[in-house]
Motif scaffolding. Structure first.
Motif, mmCIF file in Angstrom:
data_model
loop_
_atom_site.group_PDB
_atom_site.id
_atom_site.type_symbol
_atom_site.label_atom_id
_atom_site.label_comp_id
_atom_site.label_asym_id
_atom_site.label_seq_id
_atom_site.Cartn_x
_atom_site.Cartn_y
_atom_site.Cartn_z
ATOM 1 N N LYS A 129 0.979 -1.571 0.196
ATOM 2 C CA LYS A 129 -0.032 -0.353 -0.273
ATOM 3 C C LYS A 129 1.036 1.504 -0.065
ATOM 4 C CE LYS A 129 -3.284 -2.039 2.219
ATOM 5 N NZ LYS A 129 -4.119 -2.200 4.091
ATOM 6 N N SER A 130 1.797 1.331 0.873
ATOM 7 C CA SER A 130 2.560 1.901 1.093
ATOM 8 C C SER A 130 4.530 1.603 -0.221
ATOM 9 C CB SER A 130 3.352 2.241 2.148
ATOM 10 O OG SER A 130 2.031 3.544 2.853
ATOM 11 N N PRO A 131 4.605 1.791 -1.209
ATOM 12 C CA PRO A 131 5.239 0.922 -2.322
ATOM 13 C C PRO A 131 6.837 1.441 -0.618
ATOM 14 C CG PRO A 131 3.715 1.699 -3.848
ATOM 15 C CD PRO A 131 3.934 2.460 -1.920
ATOM 16 N N VAL A 132 8.224 0.729 -0.917
ATOM 17 C CA VAL A 132 9.386 0.204 0.000
ATOM 18 C C VAL A 132 10.415 1.149 -1.303
ATOM 19 C CG1 VAL A 132 9.682 -1.570 -0.489
ATOM 20 C CG2 VAL A 132 10.759 -0.233 1.122
ATOM 21 N N MET A 133 10.873 1.646 -1.688
ATOM 22 C CA MET A 133 11.733 2.324 -2.753
ATOM 23 C C MET A 133 13.122 2.174 -1.491
ATOM 24 S SD MET A 133 12.177 6.190 -4.162
ATOM 25 C CE MET A 133 12.679 6.753 -2.912
ATOM 26 N N PHE A 134 13.693 0.997 -2.454
ATOM 27 C CA PHE A 134 15.191 0.307 -1.976
ATOM 28 C C PHE A 134 15.741 1.885 -2.240
ATOM 29 C CE2 PHE A 134 12.342 -3.380 -1.227
ATOM 30 C CZ PHE A 134 12.728 -3.217 -0.585
ATOM 31 N N ASN A 135 17.345 1.666 -1.372
ATOM 32 C CA ASN A 135 18.228 2.590 -1.905
ATOM 33 C C ASN A 135 19.497 1.546 -1.622
ATOM 34 O OD1 ASN A 135 20.142 4.734 -1.538
ATOM 35 N ND2 ASN A 135 20.154 4.248 0.731
#
Length: 523
Positions: A92-98
């Protein structure tokens, strides 16, 4: 406050809670103890899932770099306006990988996650493995790219090293960039070599999403409203859990389905039934004299980590070859020691294919794939000009070669077998504790956990409910995948460097997420 109590004190507190809720209950009863351990509770006993602490993530000494890229909100805006809507997102709250390091991955806020999906079974030896980073840097300083119409050392060194790991006369490589490309090329080779057109795949199979490979696909959710290529036939899937036949002795896994089975230890009657269905395809759907080939994954990946009944693949290969067809093993997900007992998944079935396709873990996330076959079959590509611009470029070959070294040096086959068996056995306890966990299956670190409405019906747990459990896992720092025809199978296929502590954390998080689900549905 409760979640900070030591485990022993917490257990004592929960036993008291049971007694307060129902004075007639004996808190030492086995059923009560199981409910306390799992946090599920059960009807008549008011044990709260909220009393089970959130598992503590294993330690990690690596320090990621602070995130300095595009803002999260701007990234969402760009994705909506400038990237194809076909590129769906998890959560639902997409994760943004770094940043990633071995089995760990960090998002843009610095939150750490245990990656038990490996970028869809692609990160084989660990995110940003130092040896691979070094090999890539050294090669990039020498030569980034030249196509294979010229000679460069890396492609020749790598081809020799890779083919040494395959049995028989599987000694000729053609390099490309993805599993879809590899399987697309395998279709072409099979048809050219045999002079036939018809190819058999399995229901529930996935072999890519190119114009040709999508026709091999046996999962409806991946199909578009356009005609596929002609000559593709789908045989009944020999699934011992949800198929027409199969049971508790029918698959090569430390954990068997709970379905009853009358098969003897070394004789799978269900396999014979599924072979009978394949014979129906030969009898009614393909030419009598010759077919082009047969495609099979060693364990179905996208389809939900489905394993075949014992002996099926060996008998199927024999039948295909009797009709002049080639046998193609799709090792895109099961190759490179992931199943824990052999280098290639097909070796678990006691077969040697005519063509092997591989991708994903071959490059640990670098775009690399290969088709490996015999010299005779490979020679068919000489009938016309055939070329791949980026296949086998110097950096890709340096990465691929280093992956092979790491697998051997760090003993990943042994790790897959040891940790995978432990993980499967621990996940099987979740199946015993929760009504919605219908099946746990797999081999090595190729694992599936199927969620169902009930064990009796085996109907898939509705997607919104699966997603709630999926979201809970993410919030507690666990990344797993989803698969199966109905998206109700958790796919656990981590980097092969994970430890037993990591495996136990994975199980603890899933237990907590399942407990949360039980509490929500009971309230």
């Amino acid at each position: 406050m409760r979640k900070n109590l030591p485990r022993l004190l917490l257990g004592q507190w929960m036993k008291k809670a049971v007694s307060w809720a129902n004075p007639k209950v004996n808190p030492s009863d086995t059923k009560v103890n199981n409910a306390i351990r799992s946090g599920t509770g059960f009807r008549g006993y008011n044990v709260k899932a909220s009393a089970v602490p959130i598992p503590e993530m294993p330690p990690c000494d690596f320090q990621p770099q602070p995130y300095k890229g595009i803002s999260y909100n701007n990234a969402k805006k760009v994705r909506k306006e400038r990237l194809s809507s076909a590129m769906f997102l998890y959560y639902k709250s997409p994760v943004m990988f770094n940043q990633g390091h071995m089995q760990w991955i960090w998002d843009h806020t610095g939150k750490r996650y245990l990656d038990m999906f490996g970028g869809i079974v692609t990160v084989s030896v660990g995110h940003c493995h130092p040896k691979i980073n070094q090999a890539a840097r050294e090669q990039m300083d020498k030569l980034w790219h030249t196509t294979n119409i010229y000679m460069h050392p890396r492609i020749h060194e790598y081809a020799e090293k890779l083919t040494e790991r395959l049995p028989g006369n599987l000694k000729v490589c053609f390099f490309c960039n993805s599993g879809s490309e590899a399987n697309d090329l395998a279709i072409l080779m099979a048809r050219l070599y045999t002079g036939a057109t018809d190819i058999i795949s399995l229901r529930n199979a996935y072999h890519g999403d190119s114009g040709h490979t999508i026709s091999l696909c046996g999962v409806a959710s991946w199909k578009f409203k356009v005609p596929g290529i002609p000559g593709i036939h789908h045989a009944m899937n020999p699934d011992p859990y949800k198929g027409l036949w199969g049971g508790s002795h029918c698959r090569d896994s430390p954990v068997q389905t709970q379905r009853q089975c009358s098969c003897e230890a070394n004789q799978c009657q269900a396999s014979n039934q599924y072979i009978g269905q394949l014979q129906e395809i030969f009898k009614y759907s393909v030419p009598q004299k010759k077919i082009a080939g047969f495609f099979a994954e060693s364990i179905q990946g996208v389809g939900g980590s489905v394993q075949f009944t014992k002996g099926y693949l060996k008998k199927a290969f024999e039948m295909v070859r009797e009709r002049g067809g080639l046998c193609v093993s799709d090792e895109v997900q099961t190759g490179f020691v992931r199943t824990g007992t052999h280098y290639w998944g097909f070796q678990n079935h006691d077969v040697v294919p005519d063509i092997v396709t591989m991708a994903k873990g071959i490059g640990n996330g670098y775009p690399l794939a290969a088709v490996i076959t015999t010299p005779e079959i490979s020679n068919t590509l000489s009938e016309a000009t055939f070329f791949n611009t980026f296949g086998g470029n110097p950096v890709a070959c340096a990465v691929g070669s280093t992956v092979l070294d790491i697998i051997d040096e760090e003993k990943y086959m042994e790790n897959c077998n040891r940790i995978g068996t432990h993980l499967l056995n621990q996940l099987a306890k979740l199946r015993d504790e929760y009504e919605i966990v219908g099946d746990v299956r797999g081999k090595g670190l190729m694992i599936g956990v199927e969620l169902v409405a009930s064990k009796e019906s085996k109907n898939p747990l509705p997607v919104p409910e699966v997603n709630d459990i999926f979201e809970d896992c993410k919030e507690m720092g666990l990344i797993v995948g989803k698969g199966g025809t109905f998206g109700n199978v958790f796919r656990i296929k981590p980097p092969m460097c994970i430890t037993q502590t990591d495996a136990d954390f994975c199980v603890a998080v899933m237990r907590k997420a399942l407990s949360n689900y039980v509490e929500r549905t009971n309230n």
